[in-house]
Design a protein around this motif. Structure first.
Motif, short mmCIF file in Angstrom:
data_model
loop_
_atom_site.label_atom_id
_atom_site.label_comp_id
_atom_site.label_asym_id
_atom_site.label_seq_id
_atom_site.Cartn_x
_atom_site.Cartn_y
_atom_site.Cartn_z
N VAL A 190 104.90 2.27 -135.28
CA VAL A 190 104.90 3.54 -136.05
C VAL A 190 104.06 2.92 -137.22
O VAL A 190 104.27 2.14 -137.82
CB VAL A 190 106.23 3.73 -136.44
N CYS A 194 103.85 8.38 -140.70
CA CYS A 194 105.23 9.09 -140.25
C CYS A 194 105.98 9.65 -141.55
O CYS A 194 105.95 9.23 -142.48
CB CYS A 194 105.96 7.93 -139.79
N ILE A 195 106.32 11.13 -141.26
CA ILE A 195 106.85 11.86 -142.36
C ILE A 195 108.28 11.94 -142.28
O ILE A 195 109.17 12.66 -142.78
CB ILE A 195 106.30 13.22 -142.55
N GLY A 196 108.86 11.19 -141.28
CA GLY A 196 110.34 11.02 -141.11
C GLY A 196 110.89 12.40 -140.66
O GLY A 196 112.10 12.49 -140.79
N CYS A 197 110.09 13.16 -139.71
CA CYS A 197 110.61 14.48 -139.19
C CYS A 197 111.57 14.39 -138.24
O CYS A 197 112.31 15.51 -137.82
CB CYS A 197 109.34 15.28 -138.66
N GLY A 198 111.49 13.30 -137.56
CA GLY A 198 112.64 13.06 -136.50
C GLY A 198 112.45 13.80 -135.16
O GLY A 198 113.14 13.97 -134.01
N LEU A 199 111.20 14.37 -135.00
CA LEU A 199 111.01 15.03 -133.57
C LEU A 199 110.57 13.89 -132.43
O LEU A 199 111.09 14.36 -131.43
CB LEU A 199 109.47 15.79 -133.90
N CYS A 200 110.49 13.11 -132.72
CA CYS A 200 110.42 11.90 -131.51
C CYS A 200 111.69 11.68 -131.13
O CYS A 200 111.96 11.39 -129.85
CB CYS A 200 109.71 10.69 -132.25
N MET A 211 116.84 7.82 -135.99
CA MET A 211 116.09 7.35 -137.02
C MET A 211 116.82 6.51 -138.17
O MET A 211 117.92 6.57 -138.50
CB MET A 211 116.23 8.94 -138.02
N PRO A 216 111.59 6.18 -137.03
CA PRO A 216 112.10 5.88 -135.80
C PRO A 216 112.55 4.47 -135.44
O PRO A 216 111.50 3.64 -135.60
CB PRO A 216 111.20 6.54 -134.80
N CYS A 233 104.42 13.70 -131.66
CA CYS A 233 104.28 13.20 -132.95
C CYS A 233 103.21 13.89 -133.66
O CYS A 233 102.21 14.22 -133.26
CB CYS A 233 104.34 11.81 -133.15
N PRO A 234 103.81 15.08 -134.90
CA PRO A 234 102.88 15.66 -135.40
C PRO A 234 101.68 14.78 -136.07
O PRO A 234 100.61 15.41 -136.63
CB PRO A 234 103.60 16.46 -136.10
N LYS A 235 101.91 13.67 -136.39
CA LYS A 235 101.11 12.98 -137.32
C LYS A 235 100.40 11.62 -136.61
O LYS A 235 99.96 10.77 -136.97
CB LYS A 235 102.03 12.21 -138.67
N ALA A 237 101.74 9.30 -135.32
CA ALA A 237 102.22 8.00 -135.95
C ALA A 237 102.49 6.97 -135.08
O ALA A 237 102.68 5.69 -135.32
CB ALA A 237 103.09 8.37 -136.82
N ILE A 238 103.05 7.60 -133.82
CA ILE A 238 103.41 6.43 -132.79
C ILE A 238 102.44 5.90 -131.85
O ILE A 238 101.69 6.60 -131.40
CB ILE A 238 104.46 7.06 -131.87
S1 SF4 Z 1 107.70 12.14 -134.78
FE1 SF4 Z 1 105.97 11.19 -135.81
S2 SF4 Z 1 106.15 11.91 -137.88
FE2 SF4 Z 1 108.01 12.49 -137.09
S3 SF4 Z 1 109.63 11.00 -137.45
FE3 SF4 Z 1 108.72 10.50 -135.34
S4 SF4 Z 1 106.95 9.05 -135.76
FE4 SF4 Z 1 107.46 9.98 -137.97
#
Ligand code: SF4
Ligand SMILES: Cc1cc2nc3c(=O)[nH]c(=O)nc-3n(C[C@H](O)[C@H](O)[C@H](O)COP(=O)(O)O)c2cc1C
Ligand code: SF4
Length: 256
Positions: A190, A194-200, A211, A216, A233-235, A237-238
Protein backbone atom coordinates in the motif's frame (compact mmCIF):
# COMPACT_ATOMS: atom_id res chain seq x y z
CA UNK A 1 -32.58 -16.98 -10.37
CA UNK A 2 -29.09 -15.72 -11.11
CA UNK A 3 -26.12 -15.89 -8.74
CA UNK A 4 -22.90 -14.15 -9.73
CA UNK A 5 -19.41 -13.37 -8.49
CA UNK A 6 -17.67 -10.27 -9.79
CA UNK A 7 -14.60 -8.30 -8.71
CA UNK A 8 -14.21 -5.75 -11.49
CA UNK A 9 -17.74 -5.74 -12.92
CA UNK A 10 -17.61 -7.90 -16.08
CA UNK A 11 -19.55 -10.79 -14.59
CA UNK A 12 -21.98 -8.47 -12.83
CA UNK A 13 -22.61 -6.79 -16.19
CA UNK A 14 -23.40 -10.20 -17.76
CA UNK A 15 -25.71 -11.07 -14.85
CA UNK A 16 -27.62 -7.80 -15.22
CA UNK A 17 -27.83 -8.19 -19.02
CA UNK A 18 -29.17 -11.76 -18.86
CA UNK A 19 -31.47 -10.92 -15.93
CA UNK A 20 -33.08 -8.11 -17.96
CA UNK A 21 -33.35 -9.93 -21.26
CA UNK A 22 -34.64 -13.23 -19.86
CA UNK A 23 -37.04 -11.60 -17.38
CA UNK A 24 -35.32 -13.23 -14.44
CA UNK A 25 -35.17 -10.45 -11.84
CA UNK A 26 -33.98 -12.53 -8.86
CA UNK A 27 -30.19 -11.93 -8.70
CA UNK A 28 -27.88 -12.63 -5.77
CA UNK A 29 -24.25 -11.58 -5.37
CA UNK A 30 -21.93 -14.47 -4.48
CA UNK A 31 -19.43 -11.87 -3.17
CA UNK A 32 -22.03 -10.81 -0.57
CA UNK A 33 -22.95 -14.41 0.23
CA UNK A 34 -19.26 -15.29 0.74
CA UNK A 35 -18.78 -12.25 2.97
CA UNK A 36 -21.90 -13.08 4.99
CA UNK A 37 -21.13 -16.80 5.32
CA UNK A 38 -24.32 -17.91 3.52
CA UNK A 39 -24.60 -21.75 3.36
CA UNK A 40 -28.01 -22.28 1.72
CA UNK A 41 -29.74 -20.94 -1.39
CA UNK A 42 -33.48 -21.50 -1.78
CA UNK A 43 -34.36 -22.23 -5.41
CA UNK A 44 -38.08 -22.96 -4.89
CA UNK A 45 -40.17 -22.27 -8.03
CA UNK A 46 -37.13 -21.21 -10.08
CA UNK A 47 -37.41 -22.42 -13.66
CA UNK A 48 -33.76 -21.41 -14.24
CA UNK A 49 -30.63 -21.15 -12.13
CA UNK A 50 -27.75 -19.17 -13.70
CA UNK A 51 -24.31 -19.37 -12.10
CA UNK A 52 -22.00 -16.58 -13.31
CA UNK A 53 -18.29 -16.83 -12.48
CA UNK A 54 -15.02 -15.32 -13.77
CA UNK A 55 -12.28 -17.62 -15.10
CA UNK A 56 -9.03 -17.66 -13.12
CA UNK A 57 -6.05 -19.74 -14.22
CA UNK A 58 -7.92 -21.67 -16.98
CA UNK A 59 -10.63 -22.74 -14.54
CA UNK A 60 -13.51 -21.09 -12.69
CA UNK A 61 -12.43 -18.98 -9.70
CA UNK A 62 -11.16 -21.43 -7.05
CA UNK A 63 -12.72 -19.42 -4.21
CA UNK A 64 -16.12 -19.46 -5.90
CA UNK A 65 -15.75 -23.19 -6.59
CA UNK A 66 -15.12 -23.70 -2.86
CA UNK A 67 -18.13 -21.58 -1.98
CA UNK A 68 -20.36 -23.55 -4.37
CA UNK A 69 -19.07 -26.88 -2.99
CA UNK A 70 -20.05 -25.80 0.52
CA UNK A 71 -23.47 -24.37 -0.29
CA UNK A 72 -26.77 -26.31 -0.31
CA UNK A 73 -29.22 -25.50 -3.09
CA UNK A 74 -32.65 -26.15 -1.54
CA UNK A 75 -35.90 -26.97 -3.39
CA UNK A 76 -34.42 -27.05 -6.91
CA UNK A 77 -37.31 -28.04 -9.22
CA UNK A 78 -36.62 -31.25 -11.21
CA UNK A 79 -36.96 -29.42 -14.52
CA UNK A 80 -34.85 -26.41 -13.48
CA UNK A 81 -32.54 -25.31 -16.35
CA UNK A 82 -29.15 -24.81 -14.67
CA UNK A 83 -26.58 -22.92 -16.72
CA UNK A 84 -23.10 -21.51 -16.14
CA UNK A 85 -21.67 -18.32 -17.61
CA UNK A 86 -17.92 -17.82 -17.46
CA UNK A 87 -16.37 -14.46 -18.22
CA UNK A 88 -12.75 -14.54 -19.33
CA UNK A 89 -10.12 -12.54 -21.17
CA UNK A 90 -9.75 -15.17 -23.88
CA UNK A 91 -9.89 -18.77 -22.57
CA UNK A 92 -12.49 -20.44 -20.36
CA UNK A 93 -10.38 -23.58 -19.76
CA UNK A 94 -12.03 -26.31 -17.68
CA UNK A 95 -14.57 -24.02 -15.93
CA UNK A 96 -17.52 -25.94 -17.37
CA UNK A 97 -16.14 -29.33 -16.22
CA UNK A 98 -15.52 -27.98 -12.72
CA UNK A 99 -19.05 -26.60 -12.40
CA UNK A 100 -20.50 -29.86 -13.77
CA UNK A 101 -18.64 -31.88 -11.12
CA UNK A 102 -19.63 -29.52 -8.27
CA UNK A 103 -23.30 -29.85 -9.28
CA UNK A 104 -23.00 -33.62 -9.74
CA UNK A 105 -21.87 -33.92 -6.08
CA UNK A 106 -25.25 -32.36 -5.23
CA UNK A 107 -27.18 -34.61 -7.66
CA UNK A 108 -27.82 -31.62 -9.94
CA UNK A 109 -27.17 -31.46 -13.70
CA UNK A 110 -25.64 -28.62 -15.65
CA UNK A 111 -27.96 -27.99 -18.64
CA UNK A 112 -25.73 -25.54 -20.52
CA UNK A 113 -22.70 -23.32 -20.20
CA UNK A 114 -21.35 -20.30 -22.03
CA UNK A 115 -18.11 -18.31 -22.13
CA UNK A 116 -18.01 -14.57 -22.77
CA UNK A 117 -14.76 -12.74 -23.59
CA UNK A 118 -14.38 -9.42 -21.79
CA UNK A 119 -11.41 -7.21 -20.86
CA UNK A 120 -8.83 -9.09 -18.79
CA UNK A 121 -8.28 -7.73 -15.26
CA UNK A 122 -5.15 -9.83 -14.47
CA UNK A 123 -2.66 -6.98 -14.06
CA UNK A 124 -0.25 -8.85 -11.80
CA UNK A 125 1.68 -9.97 -14.90
CA UNK A 126 0.09 -8.46 -18.02
CA UNK A 127 -0.58 -4.85 -19.07
CA UNK A 128 -4.09 -3.64 -19.79
CA UNK A 129 -5.20 -3.41 -23.44
CA UNK A 130 -5.80 0.07 -24.92
CA UNK A 131 -9.11 1.81 -24.11
CA UNK A 132 -10.25 1.34 -27.72
CA UNK A 133 -9.52 -2.38 -27.62
CA UNK A 134 -11.43 -2.75 -24.35
CA UNK A 135 -14.40 -0.78 -25.73
CA UNK A 136 -14.48 -3.01 -28.82
CA UNK A 137 -14.40 -6.14 -26.62
CA UNK A 138 -17.33 -4.89 -24.55
CA UNK A 139 -19.34 -4.19 -27.71
CA UNK A 140 -18.62 -7.71 -28.99
CA UNK A 141 -19.61 -9.13 -25.60
CA UNK A 142 -23.10 -7.60 -25.97
CA UNK A 143 -23.56 -9.50 -29.24
CA UNK A 144 -22.37 -12.75 -27.63
CA UNK A 145 -24.65 -12.18 -24.64
CA UNK A 146 -27.70 -11.79 -26.90
CA UNK A 147 -26.83 -15.18 -28.47
CA UNK A 148 -26.64 -16.62 -24.94
CA UNK A 149 -30.10 -15.16 -24.20
CA UNK A 150 -31.44 -16.89 -27.31
CA UNK A 151 -29.99 -20.25 -26.19
CA UNK A 152 -31.32 -19.85 -22.64
CA UNK A 153 -34.80 -18.92 -23.80
CA UNK A 154 -34.86 -21.88 -26.20
CA UNK A 155 -33.72 -24.15 -23.35
CA UNK A 156 -30.81 -25.38 -25.47
CA UNK A 157 -28.43 -27.91 -23.95
CA UNK A 158 -25.16 -26.52 -25.31
CA UNK A 159 -21.68 -26.16 -23.84
CA UNK A 160 -19.81 -23.30 -25.46
CA UNK A 161 -16.24 -22.57 -24.48
CA UNK A 162 -13.53 -20.10 -25.47
CA UNK A 163 -9.90 -20.70 -26.39
CA UNK A 164 -7.76 -23.77 -25.89
CA UNK A 165 -7.40 -25.85 -22.73
CA UNK A 166 -3.98 -26.27 -21.15
CA UNK A 167 -2.44 -29.77 -21.15
CA UNK A 168 -3.15 -31.78 -18.00
CA UNK A 169 0.38 -31.45 -16.59
CA UNK A 170 0.16 -27.63 -16.83
CA UNK A 171 -3.13 -27.67 -14.90
CA UNK A 172 -1.43 -29.90 -12.33
CA UNK A 173 1.38 -27.35 -11.90
CA UNK A 174 -1.12 -24.48 -11.67
CA UNK A 175 -3.11 -26.28 -8.96
CA UNK A 176 -0.09 -27.49 -7.02
CA UNK A 177 2.10 -24.36 -7.09
CA UNK A 178 0.49 -21.33 -8.71
CA UNK A 179 -2.86 -21.22 -6.88
CA UNK A 180 -1.32 -21.76 -3.41
CA UNK A 181 0.98 -18.81 -4.15
CA UNK A 182 -1.99 -16.67 -5.24
CA UNK A 183 -3.70 -17.36 -1.91
CA UNK A 184 -0.80 -15.78 -0.04
CA UNK A 185 -1.18 -12.10 0.85
CA UNK A 186 2.42 -11.11 1.46
CA UNK A 187 2.74 -9.64 -2.06
CA UNK A 188 0.28 -6.79 -1.43
CA UNK A 189 1.71 -3.31 -0.82
CA UNK A 190 0.00 0.00 0.00
CA UNK A 191 1.58 3.30 -1.00
CA UNK A 192 1.28 6.76 0.57
CA UNK A 193 -1.66 7.86 -1.56
CA UNK A 194 -4.00 5.72 0.62
CA UNK A 195 -6.71 7.96 2.17
CA UNK A 196 -8.00 5.31 4.60
CA UNK A 197 -11.47 5.10 2.99
CA UNK A 198 -11.80 1.37 3.79
CA UNK A 199 -13.23 0.45 0.37
CA UNK A 200 -10.65 -2.31 -0.08
CA UNK A 201 -11.72 -4.00 3.18
CA UNK A 202 -15.38 -3.61 2.25
CA UNK A 203 -14.90 -5.11 -1.20
CA UNK A 204 -12.91 -8.17 -0.08
CA UNK A 205 -15.18 -11.24 -0.43
CA UNK A 206 -12.87 -13.29 1.80
CA UNK A 207 -12.97 -10.78 4.69
CA UNK A 208 -9.19 -10.85 4.96
CA UNK A 209 -8.54 -7.09 4.93
CA UNK A 210 -8.87 -5.06 8.14
CA UNK A 211 -8.20 -1.37 8.63
CA UNK A 212 -5.42 -0.59 11.11
CA UNK A 213 -4.48 3.04 11.77
CA UNK A 214 -6.45 3.99 8.64
CA UNK A 215 -4.52 1.63 6.39
CA UNK A 216 -5.45 -1.80 5.07
CA UNK A 217 -3.77 -4.85 6.52
CA UNK A 218 -4.12 -8.40 5.16
CA UNK A 219 -4.85 -10.99 7.83
CA UNK A 220 -4.85 -14.50 6.32
CA UNK A 221 -3.43 -16.42 3.35
CA UNK A 222 -6.91 -17.01 1.95
CA UNK A 223 -6.83 -14.61 -0.98
CA UNK A 224 -9.22 -15.35 -3.85
CA UNK A 225 -6.90 -13.32 -6.11
CA UNK A 226 -10.02 -11.59 -7.42
CA UNK A 227 -8.18 -8.23 -7.38
CA UNK A 228 -11.28 -6.32 -6.20
CA UNK A 229 -9.22 -4.48 -3.56
CA UNK A 230 -6.56 -3.50 -6.07
CA UNK A 231 -8.80 -2.35 -8.94
CA UNK A 232 -11.48 -0.67 -6.81
CA UNK A 233 -9.09 1.44 -4.72
CA UNK A 234 -9.89 5.05 -5.74
CA UNK A 235 -6.26 6.08 -5.24
CA UNK A 236 -4.57 3.10 -6.94
CA UNK A 237 -2.71 2.72 -3.66
CA UNK A 238 -2.70 -1.11 -3.61
CA UNK A 239 -0.23 -3.06 -5.70
CA UNK A 240 0.89 -6.62 -6.20
CA UNK A 241 3.25 -8.18 -8.75
CA UNK A 242 3.68 -5.86 -11.73
CA UNK A 243 0.33 -4.05 -11.24
CA UNK A 244 1.88 -0.61 -10.68
CA UNK A 245 2.87 -0.40 -14.34
CA UNK A 246 0.09 -2.54 -15.82
CA UNK A 247 -2.91 -0.24 -15.20
CA UNK A 248 -6.33 -0.79 -13.72
CA UNK A 249 -9.71 -2.04 -14.95
CA UNK A 250 -13.31 -1.62 -13.88
CA UNK A 251 -16.19 -2.43 -16.22
CA UNK A 252 -17.54 1.03 -17.16
CA UNK A 253 -21.17 -0.12 -17.50
CA UNK A 254 -21.97 -1.29 -13.96
CA UNK A 255 -21.84 0.19 -10.50
CA UNK A 256 -19.77 -1.71 -7.95
S1 SF4 B 1 -9.33 1.51 -0.93
FE1 SF4 B 1 -7.32 2.42 -1.32
S2 SF4 B 1 -7.45 4.45 -0.43
FE2 SF4 B 1 -9.14 3.28 0.42
S3 SF4 B 1 -8.27 2.41 2.34
FE3 SF4 B 1 -7.98 0.88 0.75
S4 SF4 B 1 -5.90 1.30 0.00
FE4 SF4 B 1 -6.53 3.12 1.13
C1 LIG C 1 -6.28 -14.41 -10.96
C2 LIG C 1 -6.84 -14.23 -12.31
C3 LIG C 1 -6.66 -15.21 -13.27
C4 LIG C 1 -7.22 -15.08 -14.54
N1 LIG C 1 -7.08 -16.11 -15.41
C5 LIG C 1 -7.67 -16.04 -16.63
C6 LIG C 1 -7.59 -17.14 -17.54
O1 LIG C 1 -7.04 -18.21 -17.23
N2 LIG C 1 -8.14 -17.01 -18.77
C7 LIG C 1 -8.76 -15.85 -19.16
O2 LIG C 1 -9.20 -15.78 -20.31
N3 LIG C 1 -8.91 -14.79 -18.30
C8 LIG C 1 -8.38 -14.87 -17.05
N4 LIG C 1 -8.53 -13.83 -16.16
C9 LIG C 1 -9.34 -12.64 -16.57
C10 LIG C 1 -10.76 -12.66 -15.99
O3 LIG C 1 -11.36 -13.93 -16.17
C11 LIG C 1 -11.69 -11.62 -16.64
O4 LIG C 1 -11.12 -10.35 -16.67
C12 LIG C 1 -13.06 -11.61 -15.94
O5 LIG C 1 -14.02 -11.12 -16.84
C13 LIG C 1 -13.10 -10.77 -14.67
O6 LIG C 1 -14.40 -10.79 -14.13
P1 LIG C 1 -14.97 -9.66 -13.16
O7 LIG C 1 -14.77 -8.31 -13.86
O8 LIG C 1 -16.42 -9.98 -13.04
O9 LIG C 1 -14.25 -9.75 -11.88
C14 LIG C 1 -7.97 -13.92 -14.89
C15 LIG C 1 -8.14 -12.91 -13.93
C16 LIG C 1 -7.59 -13.07 -12.65
C17 LIG C 1 -7.82 -11.99 -11.62
S1 SF4 D 1 -7.40 -9.54 -0.66
FE1 SF4 D 1 -8.01 -8.46 -2.52
S2 SF4 D 1 -7.57 -9.93 -4.13
FE2 SF4 D 1 -7.58 -11.09 -2.20
S3 SF4 D 1 -9.69 -11.84 -1.99
FE3 SF4 D 1 -9.59 -9.90 -0.91
S4 SF4 D 1 -10.25 -8.38 -2.44
FE4 SF4 D 1 -9.74 -10.25 -3.56
Amino acid sequence: MIIYFSATGNTKYCAEFISRRTNDPHTLSINDMMKDGVREIDCANQKRLGIFVPVYDWDMSYAVAEFLRGVTFRNVPNDCYIYGIFTCGSASGISCETLKSILAEKALNLSASFAVAMPDNYVLLFPQKSDDAKRAMLERADIELQEVVNDIEAGNHVFRRKGRNLPGFMMFIIRKFFIPSQRKVKGFTVNDSCIGCGLCAKSCPMNIIVMKDNRPSWTEDKCACCLACLHRCPKRAINRGKSAKNGRYLNPNVSL
